[in-house]
Scaffold this active site. Structure first.
Site, PDB file in Angstrom:
ATOM      1  N   SER A   1       0.853  -1.192   0.000  1.00 34.20           N
ATOM      2  CA  SER A   1       0.000   0.000   0.000  1.00 34.20           C
ATOM      3  C   SER A   1       0.883   1.233   0.000  1.00 34.20           C
ATOM      4  O   SER A   1       2.011   1.211   0.524  1.00 34.20           O
ATOM      5  CB  SER A   1      -0.887   0.008   1.246  1.00 34.20           C
ATOM      6  OG  SER A   1      -1.562   1.249   1.386  1.00 34.20           O
TER       7      SER A   1
ATOM      8  N   TYR B   1      -1.674  -0.975  10.490  1.00 36.14           N
ATOM      9  CA  TYR B   1      -1.796  -1.217   9.057  1.00 36.14           C
ATOM     10  C   TYR B   1      -0.638  -0.598   8.288  1.00 36.14           C
ATOM     11  O   TYR B   1      -0.045  -1.230   7.402  1.00 36.14           O
ATOM     12  CB  TYR B   1      -3.132  -0.666   8.544  1.00 36.14           C
ATOM     13  CG  TYR B   1      -3.443  -1.070   7.122  1.00 36.14           C
ATOM     14  CD1 TYR B   1      -4.046  -2.287   6.846  1.00 36.14           C
ATOM     15  CD2 TYR B   1      -3.131  -0.233   6.045  1.00 36.14           C
ATOM     16  CE1 TYR B   1      -4.338  -2.665   5.540  1.00 36.14           C
ATOM     17  CE2 TYR B   1      -3.421  -0.601   4.744  1.00 36.14           C
ATOM     18  CZ  TYR B   1      -4.019  -1.816   4.496  1.00 36.14           C
ATOM     19  OH  TYR B   1      -4.297  -2.202   3.199  1.00 36.14           O
TER      20      TYR B   1
END
Length: 226
Positions: free
Chosen positions: A128, A151
């Site tokens: 990401s 995350y």
């Protein structure tokens, strides 16, 4: 025939990646924790396989069921429960790391014997832009507004893992992709991209030949400098 395994392929980015690679002629094994959620993948022509990336025995059984393996797409991931430092604890951190980071290692290590037998082994790790520190510090980028620690840390780890695997496995193409802000269950379908747009980079990297790049991070527009 190219044999591909995609983790977390019962919905979202994983399911769309499966659809597109099936269209490209791959035989796709769709990994998922619950085979009861496999109807969509089966409807596309993928072969559902029970695979929990946090469980050694589950991963071993899934890999043992494959006739071979050419492409591994490490897509499985969770958002986690922590939205910032105030609600962060060790359990929240460990949960995300076990799925999003350690799970990549668990599946990749189990897959290596099969990948080493392939004439064109490829690994794609779904990372990401939230794992790129300069994006997190750039007010002009959407990533900079995300405060969640687990995350972002896990995705930064995935990018680093990708570089190190590529260095250790020069005979394989090992790359990471940034799907971008894509509408999926992970973000409550708030992303501005479609799942097709969000899988552009993963699909392109999954289709690489032996002369393709390795140890890189790509989004749908191309390579991202670290």
């Amino acid at each position: 025939m190219t044999t591909t395994l995609i983790t977390g392929a019962n919905k979202g980015l994983g399911l769309e990646t499966a659809r597109r690679l099936l269209e490209a002629g791959h035989t796709v094994y769709a990994g998922m924790r619950d085979l009861g959620s496999g109807d969509a993948a089966k409807g596309l022509g993928a072969i559902p396989v029970e695979l929990d990336v946090t469980d050694d025995a589950s991963v071993a059984a899934a890999l043992a069921a494959l006739p071979g393996l050419d492409v591994l797409v490490n897509n499985a991931g969770i958002a986690g429960t922590s939205s910032g430092v105030d609600d962060l604890d060790v359990a929240a951190m460990e949960s995300v790391l076990q799925t999003n980071l350690v799970g990549v290692v668990r599946v990749t290590q189990a897959a290596l014997p099969l990948l080493r037998r392939s004439a064109n082994p490829v690994v794609v790790n779904v990372a990401s832009g939230l794992g790129v520190p300069r994006f997190l510090q750039d007010p002009a980028r959407i990533e900079s507004h995300v405060l969640a620690v687990p995350y972002t840390a896990a995705k930064a780890g995935v990018i680093t893992l990708t570089v190190q695997y590529a260095k250790n496995l020069p005979g394989m193409r090992v790359n990471a992709c940034d799907p971008g802000y894509t509408a999926t269950d992970l973000n409550g379908h708030n992303g501005h991209q479609t799942v097709t747009e969000g899988t552009d980079a993963a699909v392109r990297l999954a289709l690489l030949g032996p002369d393709g790049p390795t140890g890189e991070l790509h989004d749908r527009d191309g390579r991202i400098a670290f």
